[in-house]
Design a protein around this motif. Structure first.
Motif, PDB file in Angstrom:
ATOM      1  N   ALA A 177       0.936   8.625  -2.697  1.00 51.30           N
ATOM      2  CA  ALA A 177       0.215   9.439  -3.682  1.00 51.30           C
ATOM      3  C   ALA A 177      -0.887  10.210  -3.097  1.00 51.30           C
ATOM      4  O   ALA A 177      -1.207  11.242  -3.309  1.00 51.30           O
ATOM      5  N   PHE A 178      -1.551   9.474  -1.959  1.00 51.75           N
ATOM      6  CA  PHE A 178      -2.727  10.087  -1.473  1.00 51.75           C
ATOM      7  C   PHE A 178      -2.123  11.434  -0.713  1.00 51.75           C
ATOM      8  O   PHE A 178      -2.856  12.569  -0.895  1.00 51.75           O
TER       9      PHE A 178
ATOM     10  N   GLN B 116       3.026   2.786  -2.153  1.00 56.24           N
ATOM     11  CA  GLN B 116       2.681   3.789  -3.209  1.00 56.24           C
ATOM     12  C   GLN B 116       1.238   4.526  -3.235  1.00 56.24           C
ATOM     13  O   GLN B 116       1.415   5.764  -3.448  1.00 56.24           O
ATOM     14  N   GLU B 117       0.431   3.626  -2.785  1.00 53.80           N
ATOM     15  CA  GLU B 117      -1.109   4.440  -2.861  1.00 53.80           C
ATOM     16  C   GLU B 117      -1.008   5.510  -1.764  1.00 53.80           C
ATOM     17  O   GLU B 117      -1.668   6.638  -1.895  1.00 53.80           O
TER      18      GLU B 117
ATOM     19  N   TYR C 152       0.797  -1.234  -0.081  1.00 54.87           N
ATOM     20  CA  TYR C 152       0.096  -0.102   0.046  1.00 54.87           C
ATOM     21  C   TYR C 152       1.001   1.196  -0.028  1.00 54.87           C
ATOM     22  O   TYR C 152       0.488   2.471  -0.024  1.00 54.87           O
TER      23      TYR C 152
ATOM     24  N   PHE D 102      -5.551   2.270   5.973  1.00 49.47           N
ATOM     25  CA  PHE D 102      -4.684   1.430   5.326  1.00 49.47           C
ATOM     26  C   PHE D 102      -3.827   0.529   6.360  1.00 49.47           C
ATOM     27  O   PHE D 102      -3.987   1.052   7.610  1.00 49.47           O
TER      28      PHE D 102
ATOM     29  N   LYS E  48      -8.105   8.441   5.734  1.00 54.04           N
ATOM     30  CA  LYS E  48      -7.773   7.461   4.971  1.00 54.04           C
ATOM     31  C   LYS E  48      -7.334   5.967   5.819  1.00 54.04           C
ATOM     32  O   LYS E  48      -7.072   6.048   7.218  1.00 54.04           O
TER      33      LYS E  48
END
Length: 248
Positions: free
Chosen positions: A55-56, A51-52, A49, A72, A70
């Motif tokens: 980026a967020f 990279q996601e 997770y 994660f 968020k």
């Protein structure tokens, strides 16, 4: 209050290095305050997770947004996975540059495990299941549902889609097109449990449909649709009836 809070509370600088973490945070991730100040928060994120999530939060800083939420997973010092539901507050200086990040997170691991178990259970059912929230957004759908309605997309890609117009889009498959739409509207308006609703399709198939409203602490929180293809069973019953009538 921060030191005794049951929530995970921490602060990082503009490069992502920890500058503070409360006792709950340190207990959850298994590091001491001295150790945690030597690492970036991103190093704790589950690699799948990373990279996601990066980026967020990069997008949040580019847009100069102050708050976000968020969910994660992170990996603690022991190697265990912990799911966080995290509220973040970005602090900008007078020039609009990111200065520090304050975060308050909650351990939602048990909730995520329950969701996974429910998802796996629904995925193995032979009936088509669609779970919608109170705003008619898809929360969960299984492959059987996609097969019944010839939806080419994988179930996971449908999550979050608005189902408000789905009846109008699907009505062409049913013999009584307007009756199909009106019946759904009637069910949604009454919000009362419906079992074994019969649906006749133009291709000769027969579906049975259940509607289950969901209430959390007496508040309507969505509903579940359950579709079953009962064509073979109905044809067998009708064949037996015709045979009985013939011999009678």
């Amino acid at each position: 209050m921060v030191e005794t809070a049951s929530d995970i509370i921490y602060r990082t600088d503009n490069t992502g290095y920890f500058t503070y973490a409360n006792p709950t945070a340190l207990t959850k991730i298994g590091y001491s305050l001295e150790e945690v100040k030597q690492i970036r928060f991103s190093t704790l994120i589950d690699p799948e997770y990373t990279q996601e999530i990066q980026a967020f939060y990069l997008e949040q800083s580019i847009r100069k947004e102050v708050t976000s939420y968020k969910e994660f997973p992170v990996i603690n010092k022991k190697g265990d996975t912990i799911w966080l539901g995290q509220n973040v507050n970005f602090i900008y200086d007078e020039n609009g540059e990111l200065e520090q990040v304050n975060a308050v997170a909650r351990d939602i691991t048990e909730i995520k495990l329950s969701e996974t178990r429910l998802k796996n259970l629904i995925a193995t059912l032979q009936s088509g299941v669609l779970l919608e929230d109170e705003n008619r957004k898809m929360v969960l759908v299984n492959q059987t549902f996609c097969n019944l309605f010839a939806i080419p997309a994988p179930p996971d890609s449908l999550i979050g889609i608005d189902c408000s117009c789905s009846a109008e889009e699907s009505k062409v498959a049913f013999i009584d097109e307007e009756g199909f739409v009106n019946r759904i509207n009637e069910i949604l308006e009454s919000k009362e449990k419906v079992l074994n609703d019969e649906l006749l399709l133009k291709d000769g198939r027969i579906f049975e449909r259940d509607y289950i409203p969901i209430y959390v602490e007496n508040r309507y929180s969505g509903h579940l649709w359950n579709y079953r293809d009962v064509t073979i069973q109905r044809n067998q019953v009708n064949a037996i009836k015709r045979s009985e009538e013939k011999y009678r």
